[in-house]
Design an enzyme around this catalytic site. Structure first.
Site, PDB file in Angstrom:
ATOM      1  CB  SER A 182     -52.021  81.266  16.477  1.00  0.00           C
ATOM      2  OG  SER A 182     -52.982  80.278  16.177  1.00  0.00           O
ATOM      3  CB  CYS A 183     -54.608  78.375  20.556  1.00  0.00           C
ATOM      4  SG  CYS A 183     -56.000  78.372  19.399  1.00  0.00           S
ATOM      5  CB  SER A 184     -53.714  77.064  15.343  1.00  0.00           C
ATOM      6  OG  SER A 184     -55.071  76.992  15.717  1.00  0.00           O
ATOM      7  CB  SER A 185     -48.360  78.627  16.904  1.00  0.00           C
ATOM      8  OG  SER A 185     -46.977  78.546  16.705  1.00  0.00           O
TER       9      SER A 185
END
Length: 484
Positions: free
Chosen positions: A260-263
């Protein structure tokens, strides 16, 4: 020369060529289906969205898609993708439930304005290899809910999973009497030329994935929503619940092997709790590397400044083995969920300061909250501006400070970042797999991409009683301070 040709030439792409006949036929079928579908009524739009959602959520199909995605892309793990496919789609259905997306959606008697929802037409959905089923499904459900047709341009590695998903959707459409031409995909092999041709011919482009694809979308001459680069950092302050923060950071960092780019890519820790948080992170599965081990890991993860595919979205044990860190790999295989490296620099000369798409967490020490915010600012000056920042604290006002001063579209407070930033059942953000990063991230929106981006709004303006204000009402304060 039309507008699209002008924009493409200005972008250095030259005059666009006509799309291949196969793509032209694909778009023509989609357009014909969409023109009938748009005016079929809210019940039909809702049925189509529900059919597409159930196509991925049904457990047997979901498991097949999750395993196919990992097999073909080599990214992430099937169990997490199974959970992601279900929860992200369930959350999207929650957000869409009861929403009006056709016909009159609002009336304001005071202003005389009536708003009418209108479809955008044919949507080109550009999707990444990291989520080859969940992201297409999210875009397809949103597009159908708003009366559109959609054509997916999957990543080459994610083609098989996307093809299976669309096959499942068509099977659901057959039960509901819906036209399969409403949901299509580019034929294999997918390449840049075919994707560019689709972008030019569509009415709207929604692009998630590499920045090259996002730039191509913006240069296509077609209205486009694209997302910025991820490089999320989280700040842990001296007032935070350290055990809770470590647990949430670990869960976020390791989910689906950090595809995820949100990790979180970095954690910035107040020095008053630095050692204590490192202890809690270790208890949550973190393995801290020494300077030599860090150097070996860096050599394995980057080649000529580019992330190596042999480490991207792999487990911590696989990454350690690839770096020749056999002892670390042994620990990681049994107790370590992610690797940690200490860092103090930023930029290309310090690659651990950037996005890693791997369960590797960079650790920074800050003297206090203000210094931590400046470290995050430096990180985002290199990569990730506009996306999000995490904050673990007992002081809610600090979140407002970050939201008022840092170049971020979201501040995620006391939550596991990769679950929260794209919407979760315990916060109010819309469920999405595409996060706009505002002008900081070179995007034209700063929301979580949702159904509103798939709609046009027509406004009817009826006459109302004229209301002309007095000049002093508007400028009296100015005149009083500075004179007329």
């Amino acid at each position: 020369m039309n507008v699209r040709e002008t924009v493409a030439n200005a972008a250095g792409a030259g005059k666009p060529e006509a799309p291949a006949p196969q793509i032209a036929a694909l778009v023509a079928r989609a357009r014909a289906a969409q023109q009938a579908f748009e005016f079929a009524g809210q019940a039909t739009l809702d049925t189509a969205a529900a059919a597409a959602a159930w196509a991925i959520m049904e457990p047997g199909r979901n498991r097949e898609l999750a395993e196919l995605a990992v097999r073909d892309t080599g990214l992430g793990n099937a169990d997490d993708k199974f959970r992601k496919n279900y929860r992200k789609t369930l959350g999207l259905l929650r957000d869409l439930h009861g929403k009006k997306t056709c016909g009159v959606i609002a009336r304001d008697d005071a202003t005389g304005i009536v708003e009418i929802a209108r479809a955008v037409g044919v949507v080109a959905a550009i999707t990444p290899s990291t989520n080859p089923a969940a992201t297409p499904a999210n875009k397809i459900v949103n597009a159908l809910k708003c009366g559109n047709a959609v054509i997916v341009a999957p990543s080459p590695k994610g083609y098989g999973a996307c093809e299976a998903l669309i096959g499942f959707i068509h099977a659901q459409f057959a039960k509901a009497g819906l036209d399969p031409a409403l949901v299509q995909m580019l034929p294999a092999p997918v390449d840049k030329a075919a994707t560019a041709a689709l972008m030019r011919e569509a009415d709207l482009v929604v692009a998630t994935g590499s920045q090259a694809n996002v730039r191509m979308a913006y240069a296509s001459g077609t209205p486009a929503f694209g997302v910025g680069a991820g490089n999320v950092a989280s700040i842990v302050t001296r007032t935070a619940n350290l055990r809770d923060a470590a647990h949430k950071i670990a869960a976020s960092k390791t989910f689906d092997n950090a595809t995820s780019c949100s990790s979180e890519n970095s954690v910035v820790i107040d020095e008053a709790v630095y050692d204590a948080l490192l202890h809690e992170l270790a208890a949550s599965g973190g393995v801290l590397l020494d300077a030599q081990q860090k150097a070996q890991l860096q050599a394995a993860m980057w080649t000529d400044g580019k992330l190596s595919s042999r480490c991207t979205a792999k487990s911590a044990a696989q990454i350690a083995r690839a770096a020749g860190l056999d002892e670390v790999a042994e620990v990681a295989a049994h107790t370590g969920a992610f690797l940690m490296v200490e860092e103090s620099g930023f930029g290309a000369a310090h690659p651990f300061s950037g996005e890693k798409l791997a369960p590797v967490l960079t650790v920074y020490r800050a003297r206090d909250f203000d210094a931590a915010a400046e470290i995050v600012r430096s990180l985002y000056a290199y990569m990730g501006a506009g996306h999000s920042v995490g904050l673990h604290t007992d002081d809610p006002d600090q979140a407002v400070t970050l939201g008022s001063t840092l170049p971020v579209a979201r501040v995620i407070v006391n939550q596991a970042h990769c679950f929260a930033t794209g919407g979760n059942f315990d916060n109010g953000l819309p469920f999405s797999l595409s996060m706009g990063c505002g002008t900081w991230g070179r995007n034209n929106f700063s929301d979580n991409l949702g159904f509103r981006q798939y709609l046009n709004i027509t406004r009817v303006a009826y006459p109302i009683t004229e209301r002309v204000p007095e000049l002093d009402t508007l400028l009296g304060d100015y005149f009083g301070r500075f004179g007329p």
